[in-house]
Design a protein around this motif. Sequence first.
Motif, short mmCIF file in Angstrom:
data_model
loop_
_atom_site.label_atom_id
_atom_site.label_comp_id
_atom_site.label_asym_id
_atom_site.label_seq_id
_atom_site.Cartn_x
_atom_site.Cartn_y
_atom_site.Cartn_z
N VAL A 140 0.84 -1.20 0.00
CA VAL A 140 0.00 0.00 0.00
C VAL A 140 0.87 1.25 0.00
N ARG A 141 1.92 1.22 0.80
CA ARG A 141 2.83 2.38 0.85
C ARG A 141 3.45 2.63 -0.53
N ARG A 142 3.85 1.55 -1.20
CA ARG A 142 4.44 1.70 -2.53
C ARG A 142 3.43 2.26 -3.53
N LEU A 143 2.19 1.88 -3.43
CA LEU A 143 1.16 2.43 -4.31
C LEU A 143 0.95 3.92 -4.04
N LEU A 144 1.02 4.31 -2.78
CA LEU A 144 0.93 5.74 -2.44
C LEU A 144 2.07 6.52 -3.08
N VAL A 145 3.28 6.00 -2.95
CA VAL A 145 4.46 6.68 -3.51
C VAL A 145 4.35 6.78 -5.02
N ALA A 146 3.80 5.74 -5.65
CA ALA A 146 3.68 5.72 -7.11
C ALA A 146 2.54 6.58 -7.62
N GLY A 147 1.70 7.09 -6.72
CA GLY A 147 0.56 7.89 -7.13
C GLY A 147 -0.67 7.08 -7.49
N ALA A 148 -0.63 5.77 -7.20
CA ALA A 148 -1.77 4.90 -7.51
C ALA A 148 -2.67 4.67 -6.30
N ALA A 149 -2.47 5.48 -5.28
CA ALA A 149 -3.32 5.41 -4.08
C ALA A 149 -3.41 6.80 -3.47
N TYR A 150 -4.44 6.99 -2.69
CA TYR A 150 -4.64 8.30 -2.07
C TYR A 150 -5.39 8.14 -0.76
N SER A 151 -5.29 9.16 0.07
CA SER A 151 -5.90 9.14 1.39
C SER A 151 -7.29 9.77 1.35
N VAL A 152 -8.18 9.20 2.16
CA VAL A 152 -9.52 9.75 2.34
C VAL A 152 -9.75 9.92 3.83
N PRO A 153 -10.09 11.13 4.28
CA PRO A 153 -10.27 11.35 5.72
C PRO A 153 -11.38 10.46 6.29
N THR A 172 -2.18 4.03 -15.88
CA THR A 172 -1.04 4.63 -16.56
C THR A 172 0.29 4.01 -16.15
N LEU A 173 0.26 3.14 -15.13
CA LEU A 173 1.49 2.60 -14.57
C LEU A 173 1.80 1.18 -15.01
N GLY A 174 0.79 0.44 -15.46
CA GLY A 174 1.02 -0.96 -15.79
C GLY A 174 0.04 -1.44 -16.84
N PRO A 175 0.12 -2.72 -17.19
CA PRO A 175 -0.70 -3.27 -18.28
C PRO A 175 -2.10 -3.66 -17.81
N TRP A 176 -2.81 -2.71 -17.26
CA TRP A 176 -4.17 -2.97 -16.77
C TRP A 176 -4.97 -1.68 -16.84
N SER A 177 -6.25 -1.82 -17.18
CA SER A 177 -7.19 -0.72 -17.05
C SER A 177 -8.52 -1.30 -16.59
N LEU A 178 -9.33 -0.52 -15.95
CA LEU A 178 -10.57 -0.99 -15.34
C LEU A 178 -11.48 -1.64 -16.38
N GLY A 179 -11.90 -2.85 -16.13
CA GLY A 179 -12.74 -3.60 -17.04
C GLY A 179 -11.99 -4.58 -17.90
N GLU A 180 -10.65 -4.60 -17.80
CA GLU A 180 -9.84 -5.45 -18.67
C GLU A 180 -10.05 -6.93 -18.39
N VAL A 181 -10.21 -7.30 -17.12
CA VAL A 181 -10.40 -8.70 -16.76
C VAL A 181 -11.85 -9.13 -16.93
N ALA A 274 -0.06 -2.47 -11.05
CA ALA A 274 0.51 -1.20 -10.60
C ALA A 274 1.76 -1.42 -9.76
N LEU A 275 1.79 -2.52 -9.01
CA LEU A 275 2.95 -2.81 -8.16
C LEU A 275 4.12 -3.36 -8.95
N SER A 276 3.84 -4.18 -9.96
CA SER A 276 4.91 -4.93 -10.63
C SER A 276 5.22 -4.47 -12.04
#
Length: 414
Positions: A140-153, A172-181, A274-276
């Motif tokens: 999760v921390r790595r996704l935050l650093v990569a910009g693929a995660a964000y905080s919600v209060p 934009t970070l890896g070979p996946w987009s929503l709905g691909e699977v 996004a991680l790999s």
Amino acid sequence: MKAWNRPLVPTLPGESLAPCLYDTATDGLVEAHTGDIARLYVCGITPYDATHMGHAATYLAYDTLQRVWLDAGLEVHYAQNITDIDDPLLERAAATGVDWRDLAQSQVELFRGDMEALSILPPENYVAVTEVLDEIAEAVRRLLVAGAAYSVPTPDSSVGDDIYFDSAQAATLGPWSLGEVSNYDADTMLRFFTERGGDPDRAGKRDRLDPLLWRAAREDEPSWPSSVGRGRPGWHIECSVIALMELGTDFTVQGGGSDLVFPHHELSAGHAAALSGHPLARVYSHAGLVAYEGEKMSKSLGNLVLVSRLIADNVDPRAIRLAILAHHYRSDWEWTASVLSDAQDRLRTWIDGFAADSAGAREGTEVLSELRTALRNDLDTPEALSVIDAAAHSGVTDSELARRAIHALLGVEV
């Protein structure tokens, strides 16, 4: 975590080929083969109300896949998780007045016993989510650093923020987009996300379909310290991390019930990509759902047929296997008394039919070849059972080979 004892799988003469499986992502049959090692991940149970017939049908489907791979001369590396911390488990524990840890432990032990009774091949890696919390938090921390995660209060700012996956940025970070699977349209994804544990209306989210990665600690809920604050993981990131840890990227098959296509497998694939920077799996395979008394068998409805209760009523586990194998793994079907009685009749016929060699009957090698052909074709177990039915009625010249083939490929010792 310990899985269960491995059943004997007899070796057979000759060798088959890797099977073709239906791939949800490409909507077609593909060869499920990635080198000499077939790597398989099947999503495990949330440990309550185990093991119902829907569970059994899913794990038997991928047990069959493993047996076909082994017969093709491949090494199999199988991993499975246990979702031993999640909202449904906590809710059941609260409703029954049982500590969630005790409930999870008892149900995992029951599941192990059911899998062993059904002669299901165990995973090499059987991993509880609570065993890898640090690794999940680090992802999760790595996704935050990569910009693929964000905080919600959260409503209580003192507990910290929840963390969500940014689906659009991840694309934009890896070979996946929503709905691909899943290949679902936006309306269908939203419907399933809402029905299956999502929170589309959570204030502060960037997209209604963005899933929770890390839930900040709440009062009276289990939580753990981590690199992203005290809390516990969301659902999909758990499987992404365990699969990547144990199998690596681009593994052969991601399996599970068809109710996991979206959001679970879709978003697990997104997290992993996004991680790999690589796809999670080559093939996304899904088993059909089992109904009972006219409704999908589900924990929420309580219309469950439990393996342990059938066995307690002296039902032969081999008959339970045959009852499930009589249905193609991708089909939806309904458990009835006649389904079980037909399987019991079939078992008796097979035991009698292969008790001895039959002079002038069919060659055992011919029966083995037909059995292999059926199973290589998208694990067509109904056709495989028909092959054995015919051989049981005609007799075979080598009954010992027929019994070994049935044991090795269908997991039924006759």
